[in-house]
Design an enzyme around this catalytic site. Structure first.
Site, short mmCIF file in Angstrom:
data_model
loop_
_atom_site.label_atom_id
_atom_site.label_comp_id
_atom_site.label_asym_id
_atom_site.label_seq_id
_atom_site.Cartn_x
_atom_site.Cartn_y
_atom_site.Cartn_z
N GLU A 444 0.83 -1.21 0.00
CA GLU A 444 0.00 0.00 0.00
C GLU A 444 0.86 1.26 0.00
O GLU A 444 0.46 2.31 0.49
CB GLU A 444 -0.98 0.02 1.18
CG GLU A 444 -1.82 -1.21 1.32
CD GLU A 444 -2.46 -1.65 0.02
OE1 GLU A 444 -2.79 -0.77 -0.80
OE2 GLU A 444 -2.63 -2.85 -0.18
N GLY A 445 2.06 1.15 -0.55
CA GLY A 445 2.98 2.27 -0.62
C GLY A 445 4.03 2.18 0.46
O GLY A 445 3.72 2.13 1.65
#
Length: 606
Positions: A444-445
């Site tokens: 998610e980054g």
């Protein structure tokens, strides 16, 4: 085998005494049924499910892992039965609208459930967790027909969901997405491409899996402006709420991972699979941010969860394991050596875990209130309200995800350190927590991406420092009110200094970046970590203020509980918060020390 015990006392302290969730729920249009009795019953039953059903599968699931045979993925022993209990209990639809079969409770109650599930067994919680993101995306951006077709079985838990973004040639840089979507005469699309790192991409827990896929239309603009979003189910719906023929989507392989091995992470192949456009053409990335923000808040739980779990196990071990004598004298004279917990350095590690777990939980619960208001705005059709709270939550999301997962990983390693050599042995479970937690700082980054999102996008581009000014004003207003109590005054004074410093650092970076564009990237990670330490300091000051009030006027718990809060707050301010100043110094360091070395001169191997 170590077990998990849900921290209900700490959870209820935050809910009832720090953040006054009973009053908060009364203020929500969808909070009528979230009475204290109902919330307590939900927390208690969820705790039982996590302690008795999910926790015992944590280590066995890691040992067995998932298997791919004949194109189908199977989960470890016990997972299907646990998931069926989850579905039977109605847990998936806890915060979903009643009109699609949910219980219509505020979003925050779902987060409390996710925290307990994620701490007890993160691999298991990934399966229903991804479905929640798909549900939110369809609810907000889907057509009436898509909502009617997909939301009921997703809410019931009969179907699962995924998010399909990453491809072999691109991760965060989604402008490079190559998956294609060809329009068909019937209004559907043929989706072709390969996605990697797809959590819950295939499994045997649900009868169908609904993939939310980023792809390009034939004449789409290049880059991120040309990405659309599609629903691509594993089995096409039969029109009666069930499944029909198999779609052209399959699992090509399972990733061989460092951790969360009981969570199926798949390479997914879309071979002319039938898909359905969700949201406007070429605006898929905007729609997907609904899913991504949901996932990032969920991932922040994987900072709190491992800190809590590793703390529980390390604390128990430190109380029982004996080694040497305490430097201040014998503590257990009846034994040959003192327990580890009497050694100051072991206390340092345990208190770091405790401060991170409890401080991080407070950060999550603070953000959950904002999420409740944002969702309520959507339900009420009040776009202005929803957007305002989305902005507030958007500022905190990268801090929650980036900062908490970094500290959660640190806490997991400290837990293994308390165990010493035994922590490196699989049977004690500590090395598994470390392995499972490592991914939290990546998916998610990565932390670097979260940092750029915070400083570059949320602070500098979108608000020109306004997001920091708004949040620090809230902190400063709280701190000023605490100056009259000598027990809280030291915390309040430090908070006032930090809020002023946070604003000054923002302005200095903003001005310097006009001449040196690399400065934003160079300073971003330190800016995020500084922001995280200050935000957690705010939470610990709030908890300390409540503890003082309850000690003076009586509370829901014993005096020892509130005194423990004060002691932990003091530890955080004295031992952990000073780290913020190192980040402040580093973020203002000139970029020359990073960029002056030629890329070809980074290593000399010949």
């Amino acid at each position: 085998m170590p077990t998990y015990k849900a921290p209900l006392r700490d959870m209820k302290f935050l809910l009832n005494e720090v953040f006054n969730y009973p009053r908060h729920y009364q203020s929500l249009s969808n909070g009528e049924n979230a009475t204290p009795d109902i919330v307590d019953a939900i927390l208690g039953e969820c705790a039982r499910f996590c302690e008795e059903v999910l926790s015992p599968l944590y280590q066995s699931g890691d040992e067995e892992g998932c298997k791919l045979e004949n194109g189908e993925v199977t989960t470890p022993k016990g997972y299907k039965e646990a998931y069926q209990q989850y579905v039977t209990g109605g847990w998936q639809g806890l915060s979903a609208p009643e009109e699609v079969g949910g219980q219509g409770l505020p979003a925050s109650i779902g987060l409390f459930k996710q925290e307990m599930m994620g701490t007890a067994n993160w691999s298991f919680s990934m399966y229903p967790g991804l479905s929640l993101g798909a549900m939110n995306t369809i609810q907000l951006h889907g057509s009436e027909e898509q909502i009617a077709t997909y939301l009921v079985p997703l809410t019931e838990g009969r179907w699962g969901g995924t998010m399909c973004l990453t491809e072999p040639q691109c991760g965060t840089d989604l402008g490079q997405v190559r998956t294609k979507a060809e329009p068909q005469a019937d209004g559907s699309y043929k989706v072709t491409g390969t996605k990697i790192f797809i959590s819950s991409g295939d499994h045997d827990l649900t009868e169908n899996i609904v993939h939310i896929v980023l792809a390009r239309l034939p004449d789409a603009p290049k880059g991120t402006r040309g990405i659309s979003l599609f629903i691509v189910p594993k089995f096409l719906p039969d029109g009666n709420g069930g499944v029909g023929e198999r779609n052209g989507v399959s699992c090509g392989s399972l990733e061989k991972k460092m951790g969360i091995k009981a969570s199926a992470t798949c390479v997914m192949n879309f071979d002319g699979a039938t898909g359905f456009l969700i949201g406007p053409e070429n605006e898929g990335l905007n729609c997907m941010f609904t899913f991504m923000n949901t996932a990032r808040i969920g991932t922040a739980i994987q900072g709190v969860g491992p800190a809590e779990l590793s703390y529980q196990w390390a604390l128990e071990y430190a109380r029982e394991r004996r080694s040497m004598r305490a430097l201040s004298g014998k503590k257990d004279p009846q034994h040959a050596a003192d327990a580890l917990i009497h050694h100051a350095d072991v206390r340092r590690m345990l208190l770091t875990q405790k401060a991170v777990a409890e401080g991080g939980r407070a950060m999550l619960y603070y953000a959950a209130r904002l999420a409740d208001h944002m969702v309520a705005g959507h339900l009420e059709g009040d776009d202005k309200k929803a957007a305002a709270y989305d902005d507030k939550l958007g500022f905190l999301t990268p801090i929650l995800k980036g900062f908490l997962t970094e500290l959660g990983y640190e806490s997991a390693n400290l837990g293994m350190q308390v165990f010493g050599g035994h922590g490196y042995i699989r049977e004690h479970g500590m090395e598994q927590i470390v392995r499972d937690t490592r991914i939290a700082t990546l998916y998610e980054g990565t932390t670097g991406i979260q940092a750029l999102d915070l400083l570059g996008r949320k602070v500098l581009l979108m608000t020109q420092g306004g997001a920091v000014r708004e949040f620090t004003l809230k902190i400063a207003n709280f701190a000023r009110k605490q100056l009259t109590d000598k027990r809280i005054r030291p915390f309040a004074l430090e908070l006032l200094k930090l809020t002023a410093q946070w604003n000054l650092l923002t302005v200095r970076i903003m001005l310097a970046a006009r001449k040196d564009r690399d400065l934003v990237s160079a300073a971003a990670n330190d800016f995020l970590m500084f922001s995280g330490y200050v935000t957690m300091a705010y939470m610990w000051a709030r908890m300390a203020a409540v503890a003082v009030d309850k000690l003076d006027n009586g509370g829901n718990d014993a005096a020892e509980f509130y005194n423990a809060k004060l002691a932990t707050a003091e530890f955080y301010y004295d031992r952990l918060l000073p780290r913020a100043q190192a980040h402040a110094t580093s973020m203002l360091s000139p970029t020359r020390n990073l960029m002056q070395l030629e890329a070809d001169h980074m290593a000399f191997t010949a």
